[in-house]
Design a protein around this motif. Structure first.
Motif, PDB file in Angstrom:
ATOM      1  N   GLU A 133      11.029 -17.022  32.767  1.00 57.11           N
ATOM      2  CA  GLU A 133      11.351 -18.114  32.758  1.00 57.11           C
ATOM      3  C   GLU A 133      10.297 -18.929  33.954  1.00 57.11           C
ATOM      4  O   GLU A 133      10.255 -20.345  34.071  1.00 57.11           O
ATOM      5  CB  GLU A 133      12.498 -18.790  33.443  1.00 57.11           C
ATOM      6  CG  GLU A 133      13.760 -19.020  32.929  1.00 57.11           C
ATOM      7  CD  GLU A 133      14.960 -18.991  34.032  1.00 57.11           C
ATOM      8  OE1 GLU A 133      15.384 -19.226  35.254  1.00 57.11           O
ATOM      9  OE2 GLU A 133      16.317 -18.737  32.792  1.00 57.11           O
ATOM     10  N   GLN A 134       9.495 -18.015  34.858  1.00 60.79           N
ATOM     11  CA  GLN A 134       8.401 -18.733  35.415  1.00 60.79           C
ATOM     12  C   GLN A 134       7.187 -17.737  35.210  1.00 60.79           C
ATOM     13  O   GLN A 134       6.007 -18.094  35.521  1.00 60.79           O
ATOM     14  CB  GLN A 134       8.709 -17.353  37.100  1.00 60.79           C
ATOM     15  CG  GLN A 134      10.139 -17.591  37.470  1.00 60.79           C
ATOM     16  CD  GLN A 134       9.868 -18.942  38.467  1.00 60.79           C
ATOM     17  OE1 GLN A 134       9.266 -19.817  39.472  1.00 60.79           O
ATOM     18  NE2 GLN A 134      11.112 -19.630  38.395  1.00 60.79           N
ATOM     19  N   GLY A 135       7.065 -17.256  33.509  1.00 62.31           N
ATOM     20  CA  GLY A 135       6.226 -17.055  32.872  1.00 62.31           C
ATOM     21  C   GLY A 135       5.071 -15.758  33.559  1.00 62.31           C
ATOM     22  O   GLY A 135       4.590 -15.806  33.069  1.00 62.31           O
ATOM     23  N   ALA A 136       6.208 -14.894  33.911  1.00 67.29           N
ATOM     24  CA  ALA A 136       6.103 -14.005  34.092  1.00 67.29           C
ATOM     25  C   ALA A 136       5.693 -12.608  32.549  1.00 67.29           C
ATOM     26  O   ALA A 136       6.929 -13.197  32.307  1.00 67.29           O
ATOM     27  CB  ALA A 136       6.518 -12.921  35.148  1.00 67.29           C
ATOM     28  N   SER A 137       5.122 -11.674  32.775  1.00 68.13           N
ATOM     29  CA  SER A 137       5.311 -11.161  31.458  1.00 68.13           C
ATOM     30  C   SER A 137       5.914  -9.404  32.045  1.00 68.13           C
ATOM     31  O   SER A 137       6.370  -8.821  31.471  1.00 68.13           O
ATOM     32  CB  SER A 137       3.882 -10.584  31.089  1.00 68.13           C
ATOM     33  OG  SER A 137       2.844 -10.096  32.239  1.00 68.13           O
ATOM     34  N   ALA A 138       6.025  -9.352  33.534  1.00 68.85           N
ATOM     35  CA  ALA A 138       6.606  -8.087  34.216  1.00 68.85           C
ATOM     36  C   ALA A 138       6.885  -8.388  35.517  1.00 68.85           C
ATOM     37  O   ALA A 138       6.651  -9.190  36.153  1.00 68.85           O
ATOM     38  CB  ALA A 138       4.985  -6.937  34.094  1.00 68.85           C
ATOM     39  N   TYR A 139       7.728  -7.301  36.118  1.00 66.77           N
ATOM     40  CA  TYR A 139       8.181  -7.062  37.265  1.00 66.77           C
ATOM     41  C   TYR A 139       8.905  -6.008  37.923  1.00 66.77           C
ATOM     42  O   TYR A 139       8.745  -4.961  36.958  1.00 66.77           O
ATOM     43  CB  TYR A 139      10.068  -8.300  37.028  1.00 66.77           C
ATOM     44  CG  TYR A 139      11.547  -7.363  36.347  1.00 66.77           C
ATOM     45  CD1 TYR A 139      12.182  -6.361  36.815  1.00 66.77           C
ATOM     46  CD2 TYR A 139      11.250  -7.916  34.656  1.00 66.77           C
ATOM     47  CE1 TYR A 139      13.118  -6.509  36.103  1.00 66.77           C
ATOM     48  CE2 TYR A 139      12.044  -7.192  33.831  1.00 66.77           C
ATOM     49  CZ  TYR A 139      13.106  -5.821  34.717  1.00 66.77           C
ATOM     50  OH  TYR A 139      13.678  -6.023  34.078  1.00 66.77           O
ATOM     51  N   LYS A 140       8.711  -5.847  38.688  1.00 63.47           N
ATOM     52  CA  LYS A 140       9.140  -4.404  39.876  1.00 63.47           C
ATOM     53  C   LYS A 140      10.441  -5.073  40.728  1.00 63.47           C
ATOM     54  O   LYS A 140      10.449  -6.178  41.341  1.00 63.47           O
ATOM     55  CB  LYS A 140       7.894  -4.278  40.899  1.00 63.47           C
ATOM     56  CG  LYS A 140       8.274  -2.747  40.782  1.00 63.47           C
ATOM     57  CD  LYS A 140       6.391  -2.380  41.767  1.00 63.47           C
ATOM     58  CE  LYS A 140       6.795  -3.067  43.031  1.00 63.47           C
ATOM     59  NZ  LYS A 140       5.830  -2.974  43.803  1.00 63.47           N
ATOM     60  N   VAL A 141      11.689  -4.319  40.689  1.00 64.12           N
ATOM     61  CA  VAL A 141      12.017  -4.304  41.921  1.00 64.12           C
ATOM     62  C   VAL A 141      11.426  -3.856  43.003  1.00 64.12           C
ATOM     63  O   VAL A 141      11.328  -3.003  42.980  1.00 64.12           O
ATOM     64  CB  VAL A 141      13.728  -3.558  41.079  1.00 64.12           C
ATOM     65  CG1 VAL A 141      14.825  -3.451  42.403  1.00 64.12           C
ATOM     66  CG2 VAL A 141      14.303  -3.678  39.675  1.00 64.12           C
ATOM     67  N   ILE A 142      12.044  -4.635  44.006  1.00 67.88           N
ATOM     68  CA  ILE A 142      11.350  -4.766  45.662  1.00 67.88           C
ATOM     69  C   ILE A 142      12.601  -3.662  46.540  1.00 67.88           C
ATOM     70  O   ILE A 142      12.954  -4.064  47.648  1.00 67.88           O
ATOM     71  CB  ILE A 142      10.883  -5.353  45.462  1.00 67.88           C
ATOM     72  CG1 ILE A 142      10.977  -6.673  46.185  1.00 67.88           C
ATOM     73  CG2 ILE A 142       9.201  -4.859  45.118  1.00 67.88           C
ATOM     74  CD1 ILE A 142      10.290  -7.876  46.675  1.00 67.88           C
ATOM     75  N   GLU A 143      13.693  -4.621  45.709  1.00 64.86           N
ATOM     76  CA  GLU A 143      14.650  -4.222  46.716  1.00 64.86           C
ATOM     77  C   GLU A 143      16.269  -4.800  45.279  1.00 64.86           C
ATOM     78  O   GLU A 143      16.137  -5.275  45.291  1.00 64.86           O
ATOM     79  CB  GLU A 143      15.122  -5.762  47.362  1.00 64.86           C
ATOM     80  CG  GLU A 143      16.590  -5.499  48.352  1.00 64.86           C
ATOM     81  CD  GLU A 143      16.743  -6.998  49.442  1.00 64.86           C
ATOM     82  OE1 GLU A 143      17.977  -7.206  50.021  1.00 64.86           O
ATOM     83  OE2 GLU A 143      16.395  -7.766  48.947  1.00 64.86           O
ATOM     84  N   ALA A 144      16.728  -3.615  46.149  1.00 68.34           N
ATOM     85  CA  ALA A 144      18.521  -3.403  45.207  1.00 68.34           C
ATOM     86  C   ALA A 144      19.205  -2.741  45.268  1.00 68.34           C
ATOM     87  O   ALA A 144      19.334  -2.480  47.077  1.00 68.34           O
ATOM     88  CB  ALA A 144      18.374  -2.234  43.975  1.00 68.34           C
ATOM     89  N   ARG A 145      21.099  -3.986  45.674  1.00 63.82           N
ATOM     90  CA  ARG A 145      22.145  -3.399  46.239  1.00 63.82           C
ATOM     91  C   ARG A 145      23.636  -3.467  45.129  1.00 63.82           C
ATOM     92  O   ARG A 145      23.271  -5.051  44.675  1.00 63.82           O
ATOM     93  CB  ARG A 145      22.024  -4.293  47.494  1.00 63.82           C
ATOM     94  CG  ARG A 145      21.708  -4.569  48.978  1.00 63.82           C
ATOM     95  CD  ARG A 145      21.936  -4.788  50.261  1.00 63.82           C
ATOM     96  NE  ARG A 145      22.306  -6.127  49.367  1.00 63.82           N
ATOM     97  CZ  ARG A 145      21.163  -6.865  50.055  1.00 63.82           C
ATOM     98  NH1 ARG A 145      20.505  -6.554  51.186  1.00 63.82           N
ATOM     99  NH2 ARG A 145      21.767  -8.817  50.041  1.00 63.82           N
ATOM    100  N   THR A 146      24.033  -2.231  45.164  1.00 60.93           N
ATOM    101  CA  THR A 146      24.907  -2.338  43.881  1.00 60.93           C
ATOM    102  C   THR A 146      26.171  -1.992  45.190  1.00 60.93           C
ATOM    103  O   THR A 146      26.691  -1.470  45.782  1.00 60.93           O
ATOM    104  CB  THR A 146      24.439  -1.300  43.143  1.00 60.93           C
ATOM    105  OG1 THR A 146      24.494  -0.354  43.257  1.00 60.93           O
ATOM    106  CG2 THR A 146      23.426  -2.194  42.512  1.00 60.93           C
ATOM    107  N   GLY A 147      27.793  -2.184  44.096  1.00 60.64           N
ATOM    108  CA  GLY A 147      28.306  -1.876  44.348  1.00 60.64           C
ATOM    109  C   GLY A 147      29.675  -2.724  44.041  1.00 60.64           C
ATOM    110  O   GLY A 147      29.853  -3.568  43.207  1.00 60.64           O
ATOM    111  N   ASP A 148      30.326  -3.291  45.146  1.00 63.25           N
ATOM    112  CA  ASP A 148      31.787  -4.510  44.636  1.00 63.25           C
ATOM    113  C   ASP A 148      30.815  -5.869  44.365  1.00 63.25           C
ATOM    114  O   ASP A 148      30.722  -6.683  43.644  1.00 63.25           O
ATOM    115  CB  ASP A 148      32.423  -4.954  45.914  1.00 63.25           C
ATOM    116  CG  ASP A 148      33.515  -3.373  45.705  1.00 63.25           C
ATOM    117  OD1 ASP A 148      33.867  -2.747  44.559  1.00 63.25           O
ATOM    118  OD2 ASP A 148      34.475  -3.595  46.789  1.00 63.25           O
ATOM    119  N   ASN A 149      29.723  -6.124  44.814  1.00 65.20           N
ATOM    120  CA  ASN A 149      28.538  -7.244  44.398  1.00 65.20           C
ATOM    121  C   ASN A 149      27.463  -6.502  44.743  1.00 65.20           C
ATOM    122  O   ASN A 149      26.863  -5.480  45.226  1.00 65.20           O
ATOM    123  CB  ASN A 149      28.376  -7.871  46.274  1.00 65.20           C
ATOM    124  CG  ASN A 149      29.834  -8.881  46.448  1.00 65.20           C
ATOM    125  OD1 ASN A 149      30.730  -8.708  45.069  1.00 65.20           O
ATOM    126  ND2 ASN A 149      30.136  -8.805  46.894  1.00 65.20           N
TER     127      ASN A 149
END
Length: 87
Positions: A62-78
């Motif tokens: 949607e932002q016109g990007a061809s790639a992305y890199k995860v820089i923050e990730a939190r998982t669990g119940d949320n």
């Protein structure tokens, strides 16, 4: 029998074509050769890794990007992810 083979071929080509258009997850090394294009975040309750990747890819597209890199990730119940976008 030919109908089954045709349906299988069309299904496979559709998956390949969709994957070619969607923004791809990249590593830090791969991102060094790309132009930064902002960031996106996703968050919610419950989900699977494939769901997270699909959401990040969609937002990147949607932002016109061809790639992305995860820089923050939190998982669990949320869950909450932040990704840097690249063109």
């Amino acid at each position: 029998m030919k109908i089954k083979a045709t349906i299988a071929t069309v299904s496979l080509l559709s998956v390949i074509a969709f994957g070619a258009q969607a923004a791809q997850l990249v590593t830090g090394d791969q991102a060094q050769n790309m132009q930064p294009a902002g960031t996106v975040t996703i968050s919610g309750t419950a989900g699977a890794p494939m769901d997270y990747r699909a959401q990040l890819s969609q937002k990147a597209d949607e932002q016109g990007a061809s790639a992305y890199k995860v820089i923050e990730a939190r998982t669990g119940d949320n869950y909450h992810f932040t990704a840097e976008l690249y063109k």
